[in-house]
Design an enzyme around this catalytic site. Structure first.
Site, mmCIF file in Angstrom:
data_model
loop_
_atom_site.group_PDB
_atom_site.id
_atom_site.type_symbol
_atom_site.label_atom_id
_atom_site.label_comp_id
_atom_site.label_asym_id
_atom_site.label_seq_id
_atom_site.Cartn_x
_atom_site.Cartn_y
_atom_site.Cartn_z
ATOM 1 N N ASP A 1 0.833 -1.206 0.000
ATOM 2 C CA ASP A 1 0.000 0.000 0.000
ATOM 3 C C ASP A 1 0.867 1.256 0.000
ATOM 4 O O ASP A 1 1.982 1.248 0.533
ATOM 5 C CB ASP A 1 -0.906 -0.025 1.242
ATOM 6 C CG ASP A 1 -2.071 0.933 1.122
ATOM 7 O OD1 ASP A 1 -2.283 1.505 0.035
ATOM 8 O OD2 ASP A 1 -2.784 1.124 2.130
ATOM 9 N N ARG B 1 0.295 7.623 -2.705
ATOM 10 C CA ARG B 1 0.817 8.697 -1.838
ATOM 11 C C ARG B 1 2.306 8.919 -2.072
ATOM 12 O O ARG B 1 2.792 10.046 -2.013
ATOM 13 C CB ARG B 1 0.540 8.362 -0.362
ATOM 14 C CG ARG B 1 -0.880 8.734 0.060
ATOM 15 C CD ARG B 1 -1.283 8.057 1.337
ATOM 16 N NE ARG B 1 -1.533 6.635 1.116
ATOM 17 C CZ ARG B 1 -1.604 5.729 2.075
ATOM 18 N NH1 ARG B 1 -1.415 6.088 3.327
ATOM 19 N NH2 ARG B 1 -1.870 4.483 1.792
ATOM 20 N N TRP B 2 3.012 7.844 -2.354
ATOM 21 C CA TRP B 2 4.444 7.986 -2.650
ATOM 22 C C TRP B 2 4.630 8.886 -3.874
ATOM 23 O O TRP B 2 5.474 9.775 -3.891
ATOM 24 C CB TRP B 2 5.040 6.594 -2.915
ATOM 25 C CG TRP B 2 6.479 6.606 -3.310
ATOM 26 C CD1 TRP B 2 7.565 6.562 -2.483
ATOM 27 C CD2 TRP B 2 7.009 6.667 -4.661
ATOM 28 N NE1 TRP B 2 8.730 6.587 -3.219
ATOM 29 C CE2 TRP B 2 8.415 6.657 -4.561
ATOM 30 C CE3 TRP B 2 6.429 6.727 -5.928
ATOM 31 C CZ2 TRP B 2 9.251 6.704 -5.662
ATOM 32 C CZ3 TRP B 2 7.261 6.777 -7.043
ATOM 33 C CH2 TRP B 2 8.656 6.764 -6.907
ATOM 34 N N HIS C 1 2.734 3.134 -8.921
ATOM 35 C CA HIS C 1 2.498 1.697 -9.170
ATOM 36 C C HIS C 1 3.692 1.083 -9.911
ATOM 37 O O HIS C 1 4.090 -0.052 -9.637
ATOM 38 C CB HIS C 1 1.223 1.507 -9.988
ATOM 39 C CG HIS C 1 -0.019 1.922 -9.253
ATOM 40 N ND1 HIS C 1 -0.271 1.563 -7.952
ATOM 41 C CD2 HIS C 1 -1.080 2.695 -9.633
ATOM 42 C CE1 HIS C 1 -1.436 2.068 -7.576
ATOM 43 N NE2 HIS C 1 -1.941 2.767 -8.566
ATOM 44 N N THR D 1 -10.863 -6.999 -5.227
ATOM 45 C CA THR D 1 -12.146 -6.944 -5.933
ATOM 46 C C THR D 1 -12.766 -5.552 -5.800
ATOM 47 O O THR D 1 -13.644 -5.189 -6.570
ATOM 48 C CB THR D 1 -13.116 -8.004 -5.374
ATOM 49 O OG1 THR D 1 -13.057 -7.996 -3.941
ATOM 50 C CG2 THR D 1 -12.786 -9.393 -5.864
ATOM 51 N N GLU D 2 -12.294 -4.775 -4.825
ATOM 52 C CA GLU D 2 -12.795 -3.410 -4.630
ATOM 53 C C GLU D 2 -12.038 -2.396 -5.498
ATOM 54 O O GLU D 2 -12.502 -1.277 -5.706
ATOM 55 C CB GLU D 2 -12.673 -2.995 -3.155
ATOM 56 C CG GLU D 2 -13.659 -3.693 -2.215
ATOM 57 C CD GLU D 2 -13.349 -5.171 -1.991
ATOM 58 O OE1 GLU D 2 -12.148 -5.537 -1.939
ATOM 59 O OE2 GLU D 2 -14.302 -5.972 -1.917
ATOM 60 N N LEU E 1 10.735 -20.814 -4.060
ATOM 61 C CA LEU E 1 9.745 -19.861 -3.529
ATOM 62 C C LEU E 1 8.468 -19.874 -4.371
ATOM 63 O O LEU E 1 8.526 -19.853 -5.600
ATOM 64 C CB LEU E 1 10.351 -18.447 -3.568
ATOM 65 C CG LEU E 1 9.400 -17.304 -3.212
ATOM 66 C CD1 LEU E 1 9.153 -17.248 -1.708
ATOM 67 C CD2 LEU E 1 9.949 -15.965 -3.692
ATOM 68 N N ARG F 1 -5.507 -1.843 8.550
ATOM 69 C CA ARG F 1 -6.707 -2.646 8.285
ATOM 70 C C ARG F 1 -6.373 -3.768 7.312
ATOM 71 O O ARG F 1 -5.310 -3.766 6.695
ATOM 72 C CB ARG F 1 -7.843 -1.771 7.755
ATOM 73 C CG ARG F 1 -7.480 -0.985 6.523
ATOM 74 C CD ARG F 1 -8.651 -0.174 5.972
ATOM 75 N NE ARG F 1 -8.168 0.680 4.898
ATOM 76 C CZ ARG F 1 -7.786 1.950 5.045
ATOM 77 N NH1 ARG F 1 -7.891 2.545 6.217
ATOM 78 N NH2 ARG F 1 -7.330 2.644 4.025
ATOM 79 N N LEU F 2 -7.332 -4.709 7.185
ATOM 80 C CA LEU F 2 -7.072 -5.881 6.345
ATOM 81 C C LEU F 2 -7.600 -5.734 4.912
ATOM 82 O O LEU F 2 -7.187 -6.487 4.027
ATOM 83 C CB LEU F 2 -7.677 -7.137 6.969
ATOM 84 C CG LEU F 2 -6.943 -7.656 8.213
ATOM 85 C CD1 LEU F 2 -7.639 -8.882 8.770
ATOM 86 C CD2 LEU F 2 -5.495 -7.993 7.891
ATOM 87 N N SER F 3 -8.543 -4.803 4.715
ATOM 88 C CA SER F 3 -9.043 -4.552 3.359
ATOM 89 C C SER F 3 -9.434 -5.828 2.610
ATOM 90 O O SER F 3 -9.041 -6.042 1.463
ATOM 91 C CB SER F 3 -8.001 -3.771 2.541
ATOM 92 O OG SER F 3 -7.682 -2.576 3.174
ATOM 93 N N GLU G 1 0.794 -13.293 12.642
ATOM 94 C CA GLU G 1 1.352 -12.104 13.280
ATOM 95 C C GLU G 1 1.245 -10.943 12.286
ATOM 96 O O GLU G 1 1.452 -11.139 11.087
ATOM 97 C CB GLU G 1 2.833 -12.330 13.632
ATOM 98 C CG GLU G 1 3.044 -13.412 14.666
ATOM 99 C CD GLU G 1 2.451 -13.048 16.023
ATOM 100 O OE1 GLU G 1 2.471 -11.864 16.394
ATOM 101 O OE2 GLU G 1 1.949 -13.964 16.708
#
Ligand code: FPP
Length: 254
Positions: A34, A38-39, A51, A80-81, A145, A208-210, A221
């Site tokens: 996230d 703003r960056w 982005h 999805t939002e 990975l 928040r988890l959004s 954690e």
């Protein structure tokens, strides 16, 4: 496998700190990337520049995670939002997987990384699906990975779909309602064959988890940082892992 093509960037990536505990590295790290917008705003740049820069961080953190021996890295690339954003931004975000994979797929293959996608294909442009499908199929046999992109992903829809499948199985007599337990639910989620995240990282100061992995993060954690995703480096990543290592996970016990 010899780590060849990543060598150039790898050289500029800070090694893991000596203070990091061997043998207590999280198996699965999930990241809410996230702060791209703003960056960019802080620098007087368009949001897309944020982005684009965020995409470079994806590579850096993938290498860092691989070096630490983390097995699964899940990155929240589009929710999805996120369709609610202006069309130009959505179109740009939908091009990022393709751009990233055009540049990185050979290196991902050379470094034994397995690419996965977690989310709905509905409404995704064909070029996005095609790029991801190619990466998924070309890396399917890799054993290093697992780089799992959450794209067009929403946890509530994921859980509703799982519940609908379970309900159908009960209706068709394939499953007894009494037998519905956590394992049954987990087995119907998009993460059915990967363990729950041990650690969740969210950048940019939002707490928040959004709608991200709500079921799977039940005992994870959490580590939050004010740093915006494009300026997030392996040093922040190491700090998150070391904080994780100092926490005692009790899973509700003593
Ligand atoms: C949230 O920042 C970020 C996103 C919705 C997109 C995240 C995507 C990337 C970091 C690149 C993904 C790369 C690949 C390879 C798929 P925001 O735009 O909400 O930032 P803001 O809250 O500051 O506006």
């Amino acid at each position: 496998m010899i780590k060849r093509l990543w060598a150039k960037l790898s050289g500029s990536i800070a090694p893991k700190p000596a203070s990091m505990e061997e043998g207590n590295v999280p198996t699965h790290v999930a990241i809410i990337m996230d702060g791209n917008g703003r960056w960019a705003k802080k620098r007087g740049l368009p949001r897309m520049a944020g982005h684009h820069s965020g995409m470079k961080t994806v590579k850096r953190i993938t290498i860092a995670a691989d070096r630490l021996g983390i097995k699964y890295l899940t990155m929240y690339a589009f929710s999805t939002e996120n369709w609610k954003r202006p069309k130009a931004e959505v179109d740009f975000l939908m091009k990022l997987p393709q751009q990233f994979l055009e540049i990185e797929l050979d290196e991902l293959i050379a470094n034994n990384v397995q690419v996965r996608m977690m989310g709905s294909r509905d409404n995704l442009p064909s070029h996005t699906i095609h790029a991801l499908e190619e990466a998924v199929s070309k890396t399917a046999g890799n054993t290093g990975l697992v780089l799992n992109f959450a794209l067009n992903y929403g946890s509530r829809i994921e859980m509703l779909d799982a519940i609908k499948h379970i309900a159908l199985d009960v209706k068709n007599g394939k499953l007894d309602a009494e037998d519905i337990d956590e394992d049954v639910m987990s087995s119907r989620l998009l993460t059915c064959d990967i363990p729950d995240p041990d650690l969740l990282i969210r950048t940019s100061g939002e707490l928040r988890l959004s709608n991200f992995m709500l079921w799977q993060l039940a005992y994870s954690e959490f580590w939050f940082t004010d740093v915006y995703w494009p300026e997030f480096t392996e040093k922040h990543f190491h700090e998150a892992i070391e904080t994780y290592q100092r926490r005692a996970r009790r899973y509700g016990g003593l």
